[in-house]
Scaffold this active site. Sequence first.
Site: not given
Length: 543
Positions: A228, A350, A455
């Site tokens: 991320s 995600e 995610h």
Amino acid sequence: MTETVRKPIEESQRQRWRRFFLALSWSIGLSACAAPGAVHHIVKSDAAQHHEVTTDRGVIRGTSAPEGSAFLGIPFSAPPVGPLRFAPPQPAAAWAGVRDATKLRASCPQLVPAREKSEDCLYLNVYTPADIKAGDRLPVLVWLYGGGLSFGSNEQYDGSRLAQRRNVVVVVPNYRLGALGFFAHPLLRGPDEGNYGLLDQRAALEWVQRNIEPFGGDPSRVTLFGESAGATSACTHMVSPGSRGLFHRIILQSDTCIFPEQWISRAGAEAGGIAMARDLGCNGADALTCLRDLPVGELVKAKSHRWGNVGRDSWSPMVGGEVLPDKPRTLFARGQDAPVPLLMGSNRDEGRLFANLLSLTLAWTSRKGYEREVGRAIRSDILDEVLGEYADEAERSYYHAYADIITDSRFACPMLSMHRLRAGRAADYVYEFDDPNARSAAPRVPFTPSQGSYHAAELPYVFGHRFLFASPDDWSAEQAELSDRIQRYWTAFAASGQPDVDGLADWPTFDSENPLRLSPEGESLIIDFAARHRCEFWNSMGY
């Protein structure tokens, strides 16, 4: 009349966004409170023994046990406090005697829960195999945590399991977040302005080059990896001139650094800084002194007044100066990136994590709510085109349309652009993590689907310990085997620059179309990736 009607609406929208952000950040923060990075299974083992290592600043005493060795809370820079608030990291002071390295140090200031928070937070943890000795020269992996550049900590990550199982050295530094890491203002103008968090990461990499050999690591085989915002940071170091030579491979999990929301111009960053300072009562020639004198909690809570890594009023690196001389996309296109092997990938679903959390705000009950939330995530100049592209999906489900917009624009399609921009200067290996039954203990929002490969779902598979909503304790045999394969791919790449492992599927260099699917069912090439994620559209939008 117009003003009295509009103000409550704006306040309501702001409150809805704040609830979403806090839901995500508190869930991650609560996971951090367990502090897996403290490695109690090593430090408190009945067989634990002291293990001393000499660094360039003095001797530290960590812990060795059959489960691995850990050296916690090693200072790699001076405390960034007082006049060093909003300044590049400075060298750590030397110490006499032996420094204890058996306990975590504080997380950097942030809004989410943590075991302890302090501006004095520039410390790193080193995890090695149990029988490590100087001169072993094992591959080194340096991990940068995610959290939108606003939250996260090295206490969330236990690198010992990966180190012990795969015979590598894992280093996990802290770095400054939010305003403390990315604030810009005309009074701070200079080569380092607005990128102090990135400079912290660079200082940790420099520490590795000076010190990792006594821990059994090889300074010529350093892999920088992150997830991320940590991947955004690692990607940015690829085009940051001062970071050149400090790493030799890159792994990007679920982010890049090439689309417009991942950087901000000096003018935009400084305008936001002036507005933020004004909110805090710091104006004029004395604004910087005022800001440095404020309680840190006021800075952490202040509105950034700028576009950033997770949308409006967030944070991102600043273009301008030595750290990031131009837009990352431009620097990649000019061939000014580090020509190192790259392993990068995204998770199939995600955006469902963010869509699920936004469901708490009832965003999906109307087209107005859906369009409002898309507008918070996507630049206004392309909003109408995006809504038009996903109109067919929105007719069926606002939830799925929003989740796919986030997945496709933010995570999946930029990888294809990254590959094209690198133009074969070094090998690229690309994956899509696809476990449709990835575990999640997060409460299900009514009338929303499974989160799928959401995610951060891959993080337990990489590190082998609980993260956020998922624990290896809940895995099937097939999921445990997938974790083992991922760890072997990652560490083989760290060792040689190629994720080739005897007995596992061949991982060919990327051909611009077919990533490798990482799944409990086994590995295979994906033939519909670009079409499924609408990458032709997103690439035309600059993603």
